[in-house]
Structures are given as C-alpha cells and as structure tokens.
Motif scaffolding. Sequence first.
Motif, short mmCIF file in Angstrom:
data_model
loop_
_atom_site.label_atom_id
_atom_site.label_comp_id
_atom_site.label_asym_id
_atom_site.label_seq_id
_atom_site.Cartn_x
_atom_site.Cartn_y
_atom_site.Cartn_z
N PHE A 1 -2.37 12.97 -3.45
CA PHE A 1 -1.14 12.20 -3.61
C PHE A 1 0.10 13.08 -3.53
CE2 PHE A 1 -4.38 9.63 -5.78
CZ PHE A 1 -4.25 8.48 -5.04
N GLY B 1 3.62 11.50 -2.56
CA GLY B 1 4.24 10.74 -3.65
C GLY B 1 4.74 11.63 -4.76
N ALA C 1 2.28 1.71 -3.48
CA ALA C 1 1.25 2.21 -4.40
C ALA C 1 0.97 3.69 -4.15
CB ALA C 1 -0.03 1.39 -4.24
N TYR C 2 0.91 4.10 -2.88
CA TYR C 2 0.59 5.48 -2.55
C TYR C 2 1.74 6.43 -2.89
CZ TYR C 2 -0.81 9.57 0.14
OH TYR C 2 -1.14 10.84 0.51
N LEU C 3 2.98 5.98 -2.71
CA LEU C 3 4.13 6.86 -2.90
C LEU C 3 4.75 6.79 -4.29
CD1 LEU C 3 5.93 6.53 0.53
CD2 LEU C 3 4.61 8.47 -0.33
N LEU D 1 0.82 -1.21 0.00
CA LEU D 1 0.00 0.00 0.00
C LEU D 1 0.85 1.26 0.00
CD1 LEU D 1 -2.88 -0.99 2.42
CD2 LEU D 1 -3.01 -0.67 -0.05
N ALA D 2 1.95 1.26 0.75
CA ALA D 2 2.84 2.42 0.77
C ALA D 2 3.50 2.61 -0.59
CB ALA D 2 3.90 2.25 1.86
N ILE E 1 0.73 5.17 -8.03
CA ILE E 1 -0.37 6.08 -8.34
C ILE E 1 0.14 7.49 -8.70
CG2 ILE E 1 -2.51 7.12 -7.49
CD1 ILE E 1 -2.91 4.55 -5.86
#
Length: 73
Positions: free
Chosen positions: A51, A54, A16-18, A13-14, A21
């Motif tokens: 976001f 990121g 993907a978030y950083l 998840l980290a 995405i």
Amino acid sequence: MKVMIVALLYLILAGAYLLVIPIAVLLYLKQRWYVASSIERVLMYFLVFFFFPGLLVLSPFVNFRPQRRQVQV
C-alpha cells in the motif's frame, strides 16, 4: 449505464486502495510497532510495500514522532 457502474467501481476501489486501507495500516503500525513479533513484522513490511502509494499520499498528514519524555527531578 454499465460504463457508469464500472467507473463508480473503479472510483471506489481507488479510494479504498489510496485512502481507506492505508489509514487502517497506519493505525495498525502505530499500535503494534514496538511489540510486534518477527512474523508480524514481516506482515507489516508487506503491508507498507503493498500500500505504498496510499501511504505516500497520507504521509504529509501523519506525525509519529515519539512523545516528549517527562523528566522528574
């Protein structure tokens, strides 16, 4: 065993978030920035706000300067 699964899930998840995405958001912004409608522009601003960490991580590697114009004489 459950701790490893939870740690792996947090890592995914980290990532993907950083990374994942925000890369997609940057590509979307580059493609649609100059032709977006007003409602789409609100969506763009929301994505940048949501976001932001990121995008901040990726910002040193991004260059969106306009291309040099070809002047014909």
